[in-house]
Design an enzyme around this catalytic site. Structure first.
Site, PDB file in Angstrom:
ATOM      1  N   ARG A 110       7.950 -11.660  47.463  1.00 54.21           N
ATOM      2  CA  ARG A 110       8.447 -11.444  48.838  1.00 54.21           C
ATOM      3  C   ARG A 110       7.458 -10.591  49.640  1.00 54.21           C
ATOM      4  NH1 ARG A 110      11.242  -6.992  50.720  1.00 54.21           N
ATOM      5  NH2 ARG A 110      12.690  -7.325  52.457  1.00 54.21           N
ATOM      6  N   ALA A 111       6.966  -9.527  48.995  1.00 57.53           N
ATOM      7  CA  ALA A 111       6.043  -8.629  49.714  1.00 57.53           C
ATOM      8  C   ALA A 111       4.739  -9.356  50.058  1.00 57.53           C
ATOM      9  CB  ALA A 111       5.762  -7.396  48.850  1.00 57.53           C
ATOM     10  N   VAL A 149       4.283 -12.656  50.490  1.00 59.75           N
ATOM     11  CA  VAL A 149       4.511 -13.682  51.528  1.00 59.75           C
ATOM     12  C   VAL A 149       4.664 -13.024  52.896  1.00 59.75           C
ATOM     13  CG1 VAL A 149       6.175 -15.416  52.332  1.00 59.75           C
ATOM     14  CG2 VAL A 149       5.500 -15.356  49.923  1.00 59.75           C
ATOM     15  N   GLY A 181       0.630 -10.603  32.919  1.00 60.21           N
ATOM     16  CA  GLY A 181       0.124  -9.626  31.961  1.00 60.21           C
ATOM     17  C   GLY A 181      -1.376  -9.757  31.745  1.00 60.21           C
ATOM     18  N   ASP A 223       6.545  -5.201  29.131  1.00 56.84           N
ATOM     19  CA  ASP A 223       5.979  -4.494  27.975  1.00 56.84           C
ATOM     20  C   ASP A 223       5.222  -3.195  28.322  1.00 56.84           C
ATOM     21  OD1 ASP A 223       6.991  -6.631  26.620  1.00 56.84           O
ATOM     22  OD2 ASP A 223       5.053  -7.554  26.185  1.00 56.84           O
ATOM     23  N   ARG A 255      26.041   2.473  19.947  1.00 56.46           N
ATOM     24  CA  ARG A 255      26.358   3.812  19.408  1.00 56.46           C
ATOM     25  C   ARG A 255      27.882   3.997  19.320  1.00 56.46           C
ATOM     26  NH1 ARG A 255      23.414   7.668  16.678  1.00 56.46           N
ATOM     27  NH2 ARG A 255      21.795   7.863  18.256  1.00 56.46           N
ATOM     28  N   GLU A 268      17.672   7.963  16.114  1.00 54.65           N
ATOM     29  CA  GLU A 268      17.226   8.816  15.016  1.00 54.65           C
ATOM     30  C   GLU A 268      15.785   8.531  14.604  1.00 54.65           C
ATOM     31  OE1 GLU A 268      20.339   7.987  15.468  1.00 54.65           O
ATOM     32  OE2 GLU A 268      21.199   9.988  15.332  1.00 54.65           O
ATOM     33  N   ILE A 307      17.743 -10.662  26.669  1.00 49.10           N
ATOM     34  CA  ILE A 307      18.652  -9.978  27.595  1.00 49.10           C
ATOM     35  C   ILE A 307      17.877  -8.897  28.362  1.00 49.10           C
ATOM     36  CG2 ILE A 307      19.476  -8.227  25.960  1.00 49.10           C
ATOM     37  CD1 ILE A 307      22.254  -8.638  27.107  1.00 49.10           C
ATOM     38  N   ARG A 358      14.956  -9.094  29.557  1.00 43.09           N
ATOM     39  CA  ARG A 358      14.054  -9.613  30.602  1.00 43.09           C
ATOM     40  C   ARG A 358      14.799 -10.012  31.870  1.00 43.09           C
ATOM     41  NH1 ARG A 358       9.676 -12.971  27.664  1.00 43.09           N
ATOM     42  NH2 ARG A 358      10.521 -14.735  28.789  1.00 43.09           N
TER      43      ARG A 358
HETATM   44  O1  F6P Z   1       5.491 -10.232  27.136  1.00 46.41           O
HETATM   45  C1  F6P Z   1       6.828 -10.123  27.460  1.00 46.41           C
HETATM   46  C2  F6P Z   1       7.685 -10.505  26.286  1.00 46.41           C
HETATM   47  O2  F6P Z   1       9.040 -10.426  26.681  1.00 46.41           O
HETATM   48  C3  F6P Z   1       7.479  -9.700  25.011  1.00 46.41           C
HETATM   49  O3  F6P Z   1       8.137  -8.461  25.030  1.00 46.41           O
HETATM   50  C4  F6P Z   1       8.004 -10.632  23.986  1.00 46.41           C
HETATM   51  O4  F6P Z   1       7.433 -10.367  22.717  1.00 46.41           O
HETATM   52  C5  F6P Z   1       7.583 -11.972  24.503  1.00 46.41           C
HETATM   53  O5  F6P Z   1       7.427 -11.832  25.894  1.00 46.41           O
HETATM   54  C6  F6P Z   1       8.557 -13.093  24.222  1.00 46.41           C
HETATM   55  O6  F6P Z   1       8.016 -14.254  24.733  1.00 46.41           O
HETATM   56  P1  F6P Z   1       8.814 -15.612  24.904  1.00 46.41           P
HETATM   57  O7  F6P Z   1       9.805 -15.422  26.004  1.00 46.41           O
HETATM   58  O8  F6P Z   1       7.777 -16.614  25.263  1.00 46.41           O
HETATM   59  O9  F6P Z   1       9.488 -15.861  23.602  1.00 46.41           O
END
Ligand code: F6P
Length: 327
Positions: free
Chosen positions: A26-27, A29, A107, A133, A160, A193, A258, A260
């Site tokens: 968005r920024a 564009v 990345g 990451d 937990r 821990e 989850i 991502r």
């Molecule tokens: O690089 C981001 C990432 O979410 C990593 O943390 C993870 O190991 C990898 O991508 C998983 O990739 P994919 O979604 O292709 O399985």
């Protein structure tokens, strides 16, 4: 370098998606259009560039996306772009659409591809670090990290609750491939821990001793954060060893993708917006090839070469911090 004659910018996302990518799109564009450029979205990353999946974007096409996870442009990990033929096809498609600059959100693997593309075809190019990451050299922050950590923290807090209701030990595997960043932040912020890093020798004796000492002083749960490594499942290996060698029963929970998804946090929205704006401005100033980076609290730029290495090391004091705070 001075001002350039750039008239248009193509945008693509590459590698794993991350919350905040939409804020960057968005920024870019809106900055580009606001400064008199044309903007084009390239669907499905480098693969879409090779397959000519390119469309013009206007200010409305990025409306109402700042709060959405994922990426409206979608993303991919393209094998074809690793070949000179693939990159030549990509360059030809950009020329066909009169796109004379490119911004890649992704990345360090994506940045390596971008650098090669620039060397071979001379198309002005900028990178924006987007991965949960936080493992790219040259920048202290990558878009999506804060949101992913928060999602993982909320999950561990829930685990937990149930762990302490049953006197259980849990191995919670987080994303990050071999990067320790998510694991360290989640462990510190959930009072875990211990941590197991995929690239370090696993100190089973210390882990077992820590769990047993905690239980002996009345603790009713233990949580160990595990980095996933090259593929998910390391937590199962740790579970087996703890059981066979130390008679400790542990449950496994792999958080997986989850982490991502979901609405980007304040930090991801803010930094992505700053980076998107700066990427366009820097291209126009002739400051390319460049990556927008976060250093000492500021969004600034760095040469590509500084941002193509993995950042995998971790500060040993962080491991001590986790262990001491959960004595
Ligand atoms: O690089 C981001 C990432 O979410 C990593 O943390 C993870 O190991 C990898 O991508 C998983 O990739 P994919 O979604 O292709 O399985």
């Amino acid at each position: 370098m001075g001002q350039t004659s750039i008239k248009s910018v193509g945008i693509l996302c590459s590698g794993g998606d991350s919350p905040g990518m939409n804020c960057a799109i968005r920024a870019i564009v809106r900055t580009a259009i606001g400064l008199g450029l044309n903007a084009f979205g390239i669907q499905r990353g480098y693969q879409g560039l090779i397959d000519n999946q390119i469309r013009p974007l206007d200010v409305s096409s990025v409306g109402n996306i700042i709060q959405r996870g994922g990426t409206i442009l979608q993303t991919s990990r393209s094998k074809d772009f690793m070949t000179a033929e693939g990159r030549a096809k990509a360059a030809a498609n950009l020329r066909e659409h009169n796109i004379d600059s490119l911004i890649v959100i992704g990345g360090n693997g994506s940045f390596k591809g971008a650098m090669k593309f620039y060397e071979e075809h001379g198309i002005p190019i900028a990178g924006i670090p987007g991965t949960i990451d936080n493992d790219i050299s040259g920048t202290e922050y990558t878009i999506g990290f804060d949101t992913a950590v928060q999602v993982a923290i909320e999950a561990v807090d829930r685990i937990r609750d149930t762990a302490s209701s049953h006197d259980r030990t849990f191995l919670v595997e987080v994303m990050g491939r071999n990067s320790p960043a998510i694991a360290v932040h989640v462990a510190v912020c959930t009072g875990a821990e211990n941590i197991v890093f995929s690239k370090q020798e696993i100190q089973y004796e210390k882990i077992a001793e820590h769990i047993k000492r905690g239980m002996a002083r009345g603790k009713n749960s233990s949580i160990i954060i595990v980095t996933e490594g090259d593929k998910p499942g390391l937590a199962y290996q740790v579970q087996t060893t703890l059981q066979q060698a130390f008679k400790i029963d542990a449950h496994v929970c792999i958080l997986g993708h989850i982490q991502r998804g979901g609405a980007p946090s304040h930090m991801d929205r803010f930094i992505a917006s700053r980076m998107g704006y700066l990427a366009v401005k820097s291209l126009l100033d002739g400051n390319f090839p460049l990556v927008t980076v976060y250093r000492d609290g500021h969004v600034t730029t760095a040469p590509f070469i500084e941002c193509v290495q993995d950042k995998l090391g971790f500060d040993k004091t962080e491991l001590e911090l986790v262990r001491l705070l959960s004595i």
